[in-house]
Enzyme design. Structure first.
Site, short mmCIF file in Angstrom:
data_model
loop_
_atom_site.label_atom_id
_atom_site.label_comp_id
_atom_site.label_asym_id
_atom_site.label_seq_id
_atom_site.Cartn_x
_atom_site.Cartn_y
_atom_site.Cartn_z
N LEU A 160 0.85 -1.18 0.00
CA LEU A 160 0.00 0.00 0.00
C LEU A 160 0.89 1.24 0.00
CD1 LEU A 160 -2.79 1.31 0.23
CD2 LEU A 160 -2.57 1.14 2.72
N ASP A 161 0.79 2.01 -1.05
CA ASP A 161 1.64 3.19 -1.23
C ASP A 161 0.78 4.45 -1.14
OD1 ASP A 161 3.57 5.04 -1.86
OD2 ASP A 161 3.63 4.54 -3.99
N THR A 162 0.88 5.14 0.01
CA THR A 162 0.05 6.34 0.20
C THR A 162 0.44 7.47 -0.75
OG1 THR A 162 1.57 7.06 1.96
CG2 THR A 162 -0.38 5.81 2.62
N LEU A 270 0.08 -0.32 -4.46
CA LEU A 270 -1.37 -0.15 -4.48
C LEU A 270 -1.76 1.28 -4.15
CD1 LEU A 270 -2.37 -3.36 -2.49
CD2 LEU A 270 -2.11 -3.11 -4.95
#
Length: 276
Positions: A160-162, A270
């Site tokens: 998960l890539d903010t 993501l």
């Protein structure tokens, strides 16, 4: 070995462990409080040797001691903070203890090697702590990812890539960035030719992707990255994309030609929006 030597060695080692705990837990504490915590641990060693009571030797007594040491050295304000500091304290204690034992064993229990073991343990912490923390954070943000197109499917790990804010400019669908090698088996054979082009040529796309079913799925995604003012990423619309147990609709897969994670722990990035 005399008890006074054992006492002072434990006092110094305890202080070093508490100092490292302060650094890596990022919890401030005064040197005098660290000293008092170290002193409490060193006093336990004297009690251990001088008093024959069995309960002093029990694991439960040692756990209570560690709780008292943490409270005396750091005075945590919440239970969560207390447990976080305690976890770091145990991690450092076990690592230093294991390193010291390994060095002593290698040196046939030559006690002069004690401080060599301590120095090696401290060096290992300073050189590897950032990796340990990063790895711990990554594991909490890793998801199982399934991508299917034209009855071909792959399953990989995605992070998960903010910071991932890529969208398909036409459909406004979020983009999941996946490295080429991870999904090479479900892509057209000549896709790599397009990825190696410095600039994407529309004529080249039609030339390489001759199948109409692929031409209708291809997307061109503009992006901005560090060291490159702007660029175009080749992407496609999958038949199905599943994150964990959740099937995601209206999503685009962006093809990244290089390796995303140098350690190989994940092969996709993501966008946060797809998990909402």
């Amino acid at each position: 070995m005399y008890l006074d030597v054992i006492f002072f060695e434990n006092l110094i080692i305890n202080y070093l462990i508490l100092s490292l705990t302060r650094k890596f837990s990022k919890k401030g504490s005064k040197p005098i409080k660290l000293f008092l915590g170290a002193l409490l641990g060193a006093c336990y060693v004297l009690i251990f040797f001088l008093l024959p009571y069995k309960m002093i030797h029990e694991v439960f007594a040692k756990i209570i001691l560690s709780l008292l040491i943490i409270y005396m050295a750091f005075t945590p304000k919440t239970l969560k903070e207390f447990l976080r500091i305690l976890a770091v304290f145990y991690l450092i204690s076990f690592a230093i203890g294991g390193t010291i034992f390994a060095v002593l064993y290698t040196a046939k229990f030559n006690l002069h090697s004690l401080w060599i073991g301590i120095l090696i343990a401290i060096l290992l912490f300073y050189t590897n702590w950032d990796y340990i923390v990063r790895k711990s954070k990554e594991e909490k943000m890793l998801y199982s990812l399934k991508i299917e197109i034209f009855q071909k499917q792959i399953e990989i790990k995605g992070l998960l890539d903010t910071g991932n804010r890529l969208y398909d400019p036409l459909t406004k669908s979020p983009v999941v960035v996946v490295e080429f090698l991870a999904m090479k088996n479900i892509l057209p054979d000549n896709m790599e030719i397009l990825l190696n082009e410095e600039k994407i040529d529309f004529n080249k796309i039609f030339e390489v992707l001759k199948e109409e079913r692929w031409l209708s799925r291809i997307r061109l995604i503009p992006f901005i990255s560090v060291g490159q003012s702007k660029g175009i990423m080749l992407g496609f619309k999958p038949d199905k994309l599943v994150v964990g147990e959740k099937e995601i609709r209206n999503v685009i897969v962006g093809v990244y030609k290089s390796q995303i994670d140098k350690y190989g722990n994940y092969a996709a990035l993501l966008a946060p929006e797809i998990l909402v």
